[in-house]
Motif scaffolding. Structure first.
Motif, PDB file in Angstrom:
ATOM      1  N   UNK A 155       0.817  -1.215   0.000  1.00  0.00           N
ATOM      2  CA  UNK A 155       0.000   0.000   0.000  1.00  0.00           C
ATOM      3  C   UNK A 155       0.848   1.261   0.000  1.00  0.00           C
ATOM      4  N   UNK A 156       0.386   2.227  -0.738  1.00  0.00           N
ATOM      5  CA  UNK A 156       0.990   3.566  -0.704  1.00  0.00           C
ATOM      6  C   UNK A 156       0.022   4.503   0.028  1.00  0.00           C
ATOM      7  N   UNK A 157       0.509   5.693   0.316  1.00  0.00           N
ATOM      8  CA  UNK A 157      -0.360   6.705   0.927  1.00  0.00           C
ATOM      9  C   UNK A 157      -1.537   7.011   0.006  1.00  0.00           C
ATOM     10  N   UNK A 158      -1.281   7.025  -1.304  1.00  0.00           N
ATOM     11  CA  UNK A 158      -2.345   7.304  -2.269  1.00  0.00           C
ATOM     12  C   UNK A 158      -3.409   6.212  -2.239  1.00  0.00           C
ATOM     13  N   UNK A 159      -2.973   4.961  -2.122  1.00  0.00           N
ATOM     14  CA  UNK A 159      -3.936   3.853  -2.040  1.00  0.00           C
ATOM     15  C   UNK A 159      -4.870   4.061  -0.860  1.00  0.00           C
ATOM     16  N   UNK A 160      -4.300   4.405   0.279  1.00  0.00           N
ATOM     17  CA  UNK A 160      -5.116   4.600   1.479  1.00  0.00           C
ATOM     18  C   UNK A 160      -6.015   5.823   1.333  1.00  0.00           C
ATOM     19  N   UNK A 161      -5.488   6.893   0.822  1.00  0.00           N
ATOM     20  CA  UNK A 161      -6.267   8.120   0.679  1.00  0.00           C
ATOM     21  C   UNK A 161      -7.376   7.981  -0.350  1.00  0.00           C
ATOM     22  N   UNK A 162      -7.071   7.352  -1.484  1.00  0.00           N
ATOM     23  CA  UNK A 162      -8.031   7.249  -2.591  1.00  0.00           C
ATOM     24  C   UNK A 162      -8.901   6.000  -2.527  1.00  0.00           C
ATOM     25  N   UNK A 163      -8.665   5.165  -1.518  1.00  0.00           N
ATOM     26  CA  UNK A 163      -9.427   3.923  -1.361  1.00  0.00           C
ATOM     27  C   UNK A 163      -9.414   3.101  -2.652  1.00  0.00           C
ATOM     28  N   UNK A 164      -8.213   2.852  -3.140  1.00  0.00           N
ATOM     29  CA  UNK A 164      -8.029   2.097  -4.376  1.00  0.00           C
ATOM     30  C   UNK A 164      -8.388   0.631  -4.178  1.00  0.00           C
ATOM     31  N   UNK A 165      -8.351  -0.095  -5.256  1.00  0.00           N
ATOM     32  CA  UNK A 165      -8.613  -1.544  -5.216  1.00  0.00           C
ATOM     33  C   UNK A 165      -7.641  -2.240  -4.262  1.00  0.00           C
ATOM     34  N   UNK A 166      -6.365  -1.833  -4.291  1.00  0.00           N
ATOM     35  CA  UNK A 166      -5.385  -2.418  -3.366  1.00  0.00           C
ATOM     36  C   UNK A 166      -5.803  -2.205  -1.914  1.00  0.00           C
ATOM     37  N   UNK A 167      -6.261  -1.012  -1.595  1.00  0.00           N
ATOM     38  CA  UNK A 167      -6.721  -0.695  -0.242  1.00  0.00           C
ATOM     39  C   UNK A 167      -7.925  -1.558   0.137  1.00  0.00           C
ATOM     40  N   UNK A 168      -8.894  -1.635  -0.755  1.00  0.00           N
ATOM     41  CA  UNK A 168     -10.096  -2.421  -0.471  1.00  0.00           C
ATOM     42  C   UNK A 168      -9.762  -3.911  -0.319  1.00  0.00           C
ATOM     43  N   UNK A 169      -8.841  -4.409  -1.137  1.00  0.00           N
ATOM     44  CA  UNK A 169      -8.410  -5.808  -0.997  1.00  0.00           C
ATOM     45  C   UNK A 169      -7.728  -6.031   0.351  1.00  0.00           C
ATOM     46  N   UNK A 170      -6.895  -5.079   0.752  1.00  0.00           N
ATOM     47  CA  UNK A 170      -6.234  -5.183   2.056  1.00  0.00           C
ATOM     48  C   UNK A 170      -7.266  -5.220   3.193  1.00  0.00           C
ATOM     49  N   UNK A 171      -8.255  -4.344   3.134  1.00  0.00           N
ATOM     50  CA  UNK A 171      -9.274  -4.298   4.187  1.00  0.00           C
ATOM     51  C   UNK A 171      -9.963  -5.662   4.319  1.00  0.00           C
ATOM     52  N   UNK A 172     -10.353  -6.233   3.191  1.00  0.00           N
ATOM     53  CA  UNK A 172     -11.019  -7.535   3.196  1.00  0.00           C
ATOM     54  C   UNK A 172     -10.101  -8.615   3.760  1.00  0.00           C
ATOM     55  N   UNK A 173      -8.865  -8.671   3.284  1.00  0.00           N
ATOM     56  CA  UNK A 173      -7.933  -9.698   3.750  1.00  0.00           C
ATOM     57  C   UNK A 173      -7.631  -9.534   5.236  1.00  0.00           C
ATOM     58  N   UNK A 174      -7.539  -8.301   5.694  1.00  0.00           N
ATOM     59  CA  UNK A 174      -7.299  -8.045   7.107  1.00  0.00           C
ATOM     60  C   UNK A 174      -8.478  -8.546   7.948  1.00  0.00           C
ATOM     61  N   UNK A 175      -9.679  -8.295   7.471  1.00  0.00           N
ATOM     62  CA  UNK A 175     -10.881  -8.791   8.146  1.00  0.00           C
ATOM     63  C   UNK A 175     -10.832 -10.322   8.249  1.00  0.00           C
ATOM     64  N   UNK A 176     -10.531 -10.983   7.144  1.00  0.00           N
ATOM     65  CA  UNK A 176     -10.527 -12.453   7.118  1.00  0.00           C
ATOM     66  C   UNK A 176      -9.390 -13.042   7.945  1.00  0.00           C
TER      67      UNK A 176
END
Length: 157
Positions: A93-114
């Motif tokens: 993840x980059x700062x932009x991914x976190x700020x812009x809620x990119x696909x990478x960010x959303x994938x991370x959120x899901x994987x973190x949940x699981x």
């Protein structure tokens, strides 16, 4: 097994090595046969994969709450995770991914949940992949406890 462009492949080739995969629309899980020989990994990975179905049905308000927990962890400098799949994504993840809620960010959120669900529900109390500090684990566990209490102790898959 290898995951590449949304498909599973056997043997060598492009993609990321995986032990399991979830196909939500088909309501199917695929587990690598090597997991039969390792009950600890089977428990962790099967629990993780089942929680992809929970995430799918969770609803945006709960997903946004989970996202807020992760955003707070980043703000507090949390390192580590509760499984390889979320750790690998977190590192990309980059700062932009976190700020812009990119696909990478959303994938991370899901994987973190699981991965967090697998840490809580698999019956595996410690593992080399559990690298998130206890103070952050405590917040995540409390959130899961609240989530299940609001759903009568059960979550839909």
């Amino acid at each position: 097994m290898r995951a590449y462009r949304g498909r599973l492949h056997s043997g060598e080739g492009p993609g990321e090595q995986v032990h399991a995969a979830s196909f939500l629309r088909k309501r199917e899980l695929v587990l690598d046969s090597s997991l039969k020989r390792d009950s600890i990994e089977l428990a962790r990975i099967l629990t993780h994969e089942m929680f992809h179905f929970v995430w799918w049905r969770l609803g945006n308000p709960n997903r946004l709450e989970w996202q807020a927990i992760l955003e707070d962890e980043f703000a507090r400098g949390a390192v580590g995770e509760l499984g390889w799949s979320s750790e690998a994504r977190k590192k990309r993840l980059s700062m932009e991914d976190r700020h812009d809620h990119t696909r990478l960010w959303r994938d991370y959120i899901c994987e973190s949940f699981c991965d967090t669900a697998a840490w809580i529900y698999s019956g595996v109390p410690e593992h080399e992949e559990f690298t998130l500090k206890p103070r952050f684990r405590k917040t995540r566990r409390r959130w899961f406890d609240q989530l299940t209490s609001h759903h009568g102790g059960a979550l839909r898959i």
